[in-house]
Write a protein that holds these residues in place. Structure first.
Motif, PDB file in Angstrom:
ATOM      1  N   LYS A  11       0.816  -1.216   0.000  1.00 49.22           N
ATOM      2  CA  LYS A  11       0.000   0.000   0.000  1.00 49.22           C
ATOM      3  C   LYS A  11       0.850   1.268   0.000  1.00 49.22           C
ATOM      4  O   LYS A  11       2.065   1.233  -0.031  1.00 49.22           O
ATOM      5  CB  LYS A  11      -0.970  -0.001   1.194  1.00 49.22           C
ATOM      6  CG  LYS A  11      -1.831  -1.251   1.311  1.00 49.22           C
ATOM      7  CD  LYS A  11      -2.687  -1.207   2.564  1.00 49.22           C
ATOM      8  CE  LYS A  11      -3.467  -2.508   2.726  1.00 49.22           C
ATOM      9  NZ  LYS A  11      -4.264  -2.523   3.965  1.00 49.22           N
ATOM     10  N   HIS A  12       0.136   2.424   0.029  1.00 51.32           N
ATOM     11  CA  HIS A  12       0.722   3.774   0.039  1.00 51.32           C
ATOM     12  C   HIS A  12       1.811   3.918  -1.014  1.00 51.32           C
ATOM     13  O   HIS A  12       2.961   4.275  -0.716  1.00 51.32           O
ATOM     14  CB  HIS A  12       1.273   4.142   1.430  1.00 51.32           C
ATOM     15  CG  HIS A  12       1.642   5.603   1.506  1.00 51.32           C
ATOM     16  ND1 HIS A  12       2.596   6.094   2.350  1.00 51.32           N
ATOM     17  CD2 HIS A  12       1.169   6.669   0.798  1.00 51.32           C
ATOM     18  CE1 HIS A  12       2.710   7.413   2.186  1.00 51.32           C
ATOM     19  NE2 HIS A  12       1.847   7.779   1.256  1.00 51.32           N
ATOM     20  N   SER A  13       1.437   3.662  -2.240  1.00 47.46           N
ATOM     21  CA  SER A  13       2.371   3.835  -3.348  1.00 47.46           C
ATOM     22  C   SER A  13       1.555   3.881  -4.633  1.00 47.46           C
ATOM     23  O   SER A  13       0.328   3.790  -4.595  1.00 47.46           O
ATOM     24  CB  SER A  13       3.381   2.687  -3.390  1.00 47.46           C
ATOM     25  OG  SER A  13       4.342   2.896  -4.406  1.00 47.46           O
ATOM     26  N   CYS A  14       2.246   4.072  -5.745  1.00 49.85           N
ATOM     27  CA  CYS A  14       1.572   4.035  -7.040  1.00 49.85           C
ATOM     28  C   CYS A  14       2.351   3.115  -7.977  1.00 49.85           C
ATOM     29  O   CYS A  14       3.547   2.896  -7.797  1.00 49.85           O
ATOM     30  CB  CYS A  14       1.428   5.431  -7.646  1.00 49.85           C
ATOM     31  SG  CYS A  14       2.984   6.280  -7.935  1.00 49.85           S
ATOM     32  N   CYS A  15       1.646   2.577  -8.952  1.00 50.95           N
ATOM     33  CA  CYS A  15       2.253   1.575  -9.821  1.00 50.95           C
ATOM     34  C   CYS A  15       1.607   1.660 -11.199  1.00 50.95           C
ATOM     35  O   CYS A  15       0.390   1.832 -11.315  1.00 50.95           O
ATOM     36  CB  CYS A  15       2.044   0.186  -9.213  1.00 50.95           C
ATOM     37  SG  CYS A  15       2.545  -1.185 -10.278  1.00 50.95           S
ATOM     38  N   ALA A  16       2.413   1.571 -12.240  1.00 51.43           N
ATOM     39  CA  ALA A  16       1.900   1.522 -13.612  1.00 51.43           C
ATOM     40  C   ALA A  16       1.520   0.095 -13.979  1.00 51.43           C
ATOM     41  O   ALA A  16       2.104  -0.867 -13.483  1.00 51.43           O
ATOM     42  CB  ALA A  16       2.946   2.054 -14.588  1.00 51.43           C
ATOM     43  N   TYR A  17       0.546  -0.044 -14.835  1.00 49.51           N
ATOM     44  CA  TYR A  17       0.083  -1.351 -15.280  1.00 49.51           C
ATOM     45  C   TYR A  17       1.165  -2.050 -16.092  1.00 49.51           C
ATOM     46  O   TYR A  17       1.867  -1.418 -16.883  1.00 49.51           O
ATOM     47  CB  TYR A  17      -1.177  -1.178 -16.133  1.00 49.51           C
ATOM     48  CG  TYR A  17      -1.666  -2.457 -16.780  1.00 49.51           C
ATOM     49  CD1 TYR A  17      -2.370  -3.405 -16.050  1.00 49.51           C
ATOM     50  CD2 TYR A  17      -1.423  -2.699 -18.136  1.00 49.51           C
ATOM     51  CE1 TYR A  17      -2.821  -4.570 -16.653  1.00 49.51           C
ATOM     52  CE2 TYR A  17      -1.876  -3.866 -18.734  1.00 49.51           C
ATOM     53  CZ  TYR A  17      -2.571  -4.794 -17.993  1.00 49.51           C
ATOM     54  OH  TYR A  17      -3.013  -5.945 -18.574  1.00 49.51           O
ATOM     55  N   GLU A  18       1.313  -3.347 -15.874  1.00 54.38           N
ATOM     56  CA  GLU A  18       2.243  -4.154 -16.647  1.00 54.38           C
ATOM     57  C   GLU A  18       1.455  -5.064 -17.581  1.00 54.38           C
ATOM     58  O   GLU A  18       0.412  -5.594 -17.208  1.00 54.38           O
ATOM     59  CB  GLU A  18       3.138  -4.992 -15.724  1.00 54.38           C
ATOM     60  CG  GLU A  18       4.058  -4.148 -14.855  1.00 54.38           C
ATOM     61  CD  GLU A  18       4.976  -5.002 -14.003  1.00 54.38           C
ATOM     62  OE1 GLU A  18       5.010  -6.225 -14.231  1.00 54.38           O
ATOM     63  OE2 GLU A  18       5.634  -4.450 -13.113  1.00 54.38           O
ATOM     64  N   GLY A  19       1.985  -5.254 -18.771  1.00 55.89           N
ATOM     65  CA  GLY A  19       1.247  -5.967 -19.809  1.00 55.89           C
ATOM     66  C   GLY A  19       0.946  -7.411 -19.508  1.00 55.89           C
ATOM     67  O   GLY A  19       0.080  -8.013 -20.128  1.00 55.89           O
ATOM     68  N   ASN A  20       1.652  -8.021 -18.536  1.00 56.38           N
ATOM     69  CA  ASN A  20       1.385  -9.435 -18.265  1.00 56.38           C
ATOM     70  C   ASN A  20       0.222  -9.632 -17.313  1.00 56.38           C
ATOM     71  O   ASN A  20      -0.119 -10.753 -16.975  1.00 56.38           O
ATOM     72  CB  ASN A  20       2.645 -10.113 -17.704  1.00 56.38           C
ATOM     73  CG  ASN A  20       3.280  -9.296 -16.587  1.00 56.38           C
ATOM     74  OD1 ASN A  20       2.584  -8.601 -15.861  1.00 56.38           O
ATOM     75  ND2 ASN A  20       4.598  -9.370 -16.481  1.00 56.38           N
ATOM     76  N   TYR A  21      -0.387  -8.551 -16.826  1.00 57.58           N
ATOM     77  CA  TYR A  21      -1.604  -8.698 -16.039  1.00 57.58           C
ATOM     78  C   TYR A  21      -2.759  -9.020 -16.967  1.00 57.58           C
ATOM     79  O   TYR A  21      -2.830  -8.528 -18.083  1.00 57.58           O
ATOM     80  CB  TYR A  21      -1.946  -7.413 -15.283  1.00 57.58           C
ATOM     81  CG  TYR A  21      -0.952  -7.006 -14.235  1.00 57.58           C
ATOM     82  CD1 TYR A  21      -0.131  -7.938 -13.626  1.00 57.58           C
ATOM     83  CD2 TYR A  21      -0.829  -5.665 -13.885  1.00 57.58           C
ATOM     84  CE1 TYR A  21       0.782  -7.554 -12.666  1.00 57.58           C
ATOM     85  CE2 TYR A  21       0.093  -5.270 -12.924  1.00 57.58           C
ATOM     86  CZ  TYR A  21       0.891  -6.221 -12.326  1.00 57.58           C
ATOM     87  OH  TYR A  21       1.787  -5.839 -11.390  1.00 57.58           O
TER      88      TYR A  21
END
Length: 592
Positions: A442-452
């Motif tokens: 938690k308490h963070s940000c993340c970009a989407y990865e193509g393997n999701y």
């Protein structure tokens, strides 16, 4: 009797007074309407004059564009042009009389050649053309000259475009001119016809050349215009004037006497009707706004969010955009600990911080609960990254009993069209990235990865950290792929057993591969043993597998591996694995 007569006369004076006052008001209204009408007609005429002047400029640009295209071909050929006739044939248009080139200022090629032989002259030293040609050469600018009578009939304007090549020392060297002779008024035909059809008389004039103040008419519908509106623009070194007047004159559309009384009542009726319509429209818009707005935060609700995204994408279908999904960490704890009023305050604070961070370029929405979405139109993931990270990590507080209590958010984001083929999938991708943030603490940000895989997330997944933290042993999840395994999760006990501080360090150490936790001499044998057991067992369980566990400090510890292969909605087949230290197991059985 006299008293009664006086009273009777006074009653007649009231309607008379009302009539006189009404006539004065009506007269003032008519005068004002008449004057306003004249000003309005003139203002509209001025707008149309400027609009059609720009259209005429665009028309002229079509001729200049031909000379410019020819110039580009010559420059790319380093001063030569192959198959001039074929090139010119492709550039010709119905408003072009001829296309020419003049190396060193001498016209050598003309298309079409027939009937234009006399045009092959030395422009720089010609009595009529020399001064303007030298001016264009010395100032490296496009020049226009004309109108003049064409030998083939009609009138034309010549456009000369100077061409410079780069010399060996890097300085520009004059090569010559590309020339287009444009037929007038043919080049303006569509524009002036539209102006005439719109109800205007016009007269278009220009200076003969950049070096002359003499003016000549290019095109007109009426020679003498009364008090015209004039729009002036510069083109090719010449000054163009477009004079415009309404065909019906400046009293256009105004009728006074025939409909004076009727007009008065019609105006009153229409005013009341328009007022009623505006009131209805005002209430309709207010109700619509209520229907698509979240009442707590003032942001869009999901219906309004979807509607605005659809509208934005229709306006700019090829635009990049970034989808954001965010929520408040441990929001249920805030409600349980501080009350729902504090939770509502946190939601409003988050909504306001979204407005402050993304107001100019975002569509903002509260999906419900503590979940918020945003779409940044016309931005890429790289452009939005710094803004998103700053938004995620900015401090946020609620006040409880006079004390500030911090609260935090997690955020996932994705980009269209990089991460998905349809904008409707964008928020789902961002949601998967948010899920990954939750798994990482938690308490963070993340970009989407193509393997999701973009699917609805499991709400139980957000409890995985809490559950795994209390598991009595080291726990690991990785993608079940014989040739390319990938670690998705490890609990804290396994991270510490590997000699790492946190999950990110653990991923860096293992390069996200389970096989890198196995002693290099045993990797192939262990993986073969595991898959042999899996392939022979329908249940998906594998027996205990013993191997030497590779720690970050370079040491190895014998361990037992016991796993199960399962189908994940996000990653396909994955292994859930328990890792047990052989030394601890041996010490336990020795005590027995």
């Amino acid at each position: 009797m006299r008293f009664l007569q006086k009273q009777y006369n006074k009653k007649w004076m009231l309607p008379l007074l009302t009539f006189v006052v009404g006539c004065l008001i009506l007269t003032a209204f008519i005068h004002h309407s008449y004057d306003t009408n004249r000003k309005q007609v003139r203002m509209i005429t001025e707008l149309n004059a400027s609009t059609y002047a720009e259209r005429l400029r665009d028309d002229m640009n079509r001729g200049v564009a031909i000379a410019d295209a020819l110039k580009a071909i010559i420059i790319s050929g380093n001063g030569t042009i192959d198959n001039f006739e074929k090139v010119s044939e492709n550039l010709m248009s119905d408003f072009v009389q001829s296309i020419q080139i003049a190396p060193d200022g001498v016209v050598t090629e003309i298309y079409p050649a027939e009937g234009n032989e006399a045009g092959k002259i030395d422009l720089l030293h010609d009595e009529k053309r020399g001064e303007i040609c030298r001016y264009g050469r010395d100032n490296n600018c496009v020049t226009m000259q004309g109108p003049f009578d064409l030998k083939q009939g009609g009138r034309g304007i010549v456009v000369r475009y100077p061409v410079y090549l780069e010399a060996a020392d890097g300085n520009p060297v004059f090569w010559g001119f590309t020339i287009v002779i444009i037929r007038v008024p043919e080049i303006f035909e569509e524009s002036v016809q539209a102006l005439t059809d719109f109800g205007y008389d016009y007269c278009l004039t220009k200076t003969v050349s950049p070096l002359s103040e003499e003016r000549e008419r290019l095109s007109f519908s009426k020679e003498d215009l009364t008090n015209p509106v004039t729009y002036t623009f510069e083109f090719g070194g010449c000054t163009f004037n477009l004079a415009v007047t309404p065909k019906d004159g400046w009293k256009q559309g105004w009728k006074i006497l025939p409909n004076l009384v009727l007009g008065f009542f019609i105006v009153l009726f229409l005013t009341g009707l328009v007022a009623g319509i505006l009131v209805i429209e005002f209430h309709r818009e207010a109700l619509k706004k209520i229907a698509i707005t979240d009442p707590l935060t003032g942001l869009l609700n999901r219906d309004g969010f979807d509607e605005q995204i659809k509208s934005a994408i229709q306006d700019t279908p090829d635009a990049h955009c970034v989808g954001i999904q965010t929520d408040i960490d441990d929001f249920k704890f805030i409600n349980d600990m501080y009350g729902h009023e504090a939770g509502d305050t946190a939601l409003r604070i988050l909504a306001q911080s979204m407005r402050n961070a993304f107001e100019k370029d975002a569509i903002l929405c509260r999906n419900g609960g503590d979940e918020f979405s945003a779409v940044l139109i016309g931005m890429t993931e790289a452009e939005a990254k710094e803004k998103i990270e700053k938004f995620t990590m900015q401090p946020r507080y609620i006040t409880q009993n006079g004390e500030k209590r911090p609260f935090y958010i997690s955020l996932g984001y994705a980009e269209y069209p990089k991460d998905c083929d349809d904008v409707s999938e964008l928020i789902r991708c961002a949601d998967m990235a948010l899920y990954a943030v939750k798994l990482h603490g938690k308490h963070s940000c993340c970009a989407y990865e193509g393997n999701y895989k973009v699917q609805n997330r499991s709400q139980l997944g957000f409890a995985l950290q809490d559950v795994s933290r209390n598991l009595p042993g080291a726990f690991l999840i990785y993608i079940a792929d014989k040739t390319n395994d990938r670690i998705l999760f490890a609990n804290q006990e396994l991270i510490e057993f590997a000699g790492c501080k946190d999950f990110d360090e653990f991923l860096a150490y293992t390069d996200q591969r389970f096989r890198n936790l196995i002693h290099p001499e045993e990797q192939d044998a262990v993986e073969t043993s595991i898959w042999k057991q899996i392939d022979s067992e329908k249940s998906g369980n594998n027996d205990y597998v013993k191997f030497r566990f590779a720690k970050k400090d370079g040491t190895y510890r014998p361990v037992f591996d016991h796993g199960r292969i399962v189908k994940s909605r996000y990653y396909g087949n994955v292994f859930y694995v328990l890792i047990m230290d052989c030394a601890l197991i041996d010490s336990y059985y020795d005590k027995m």
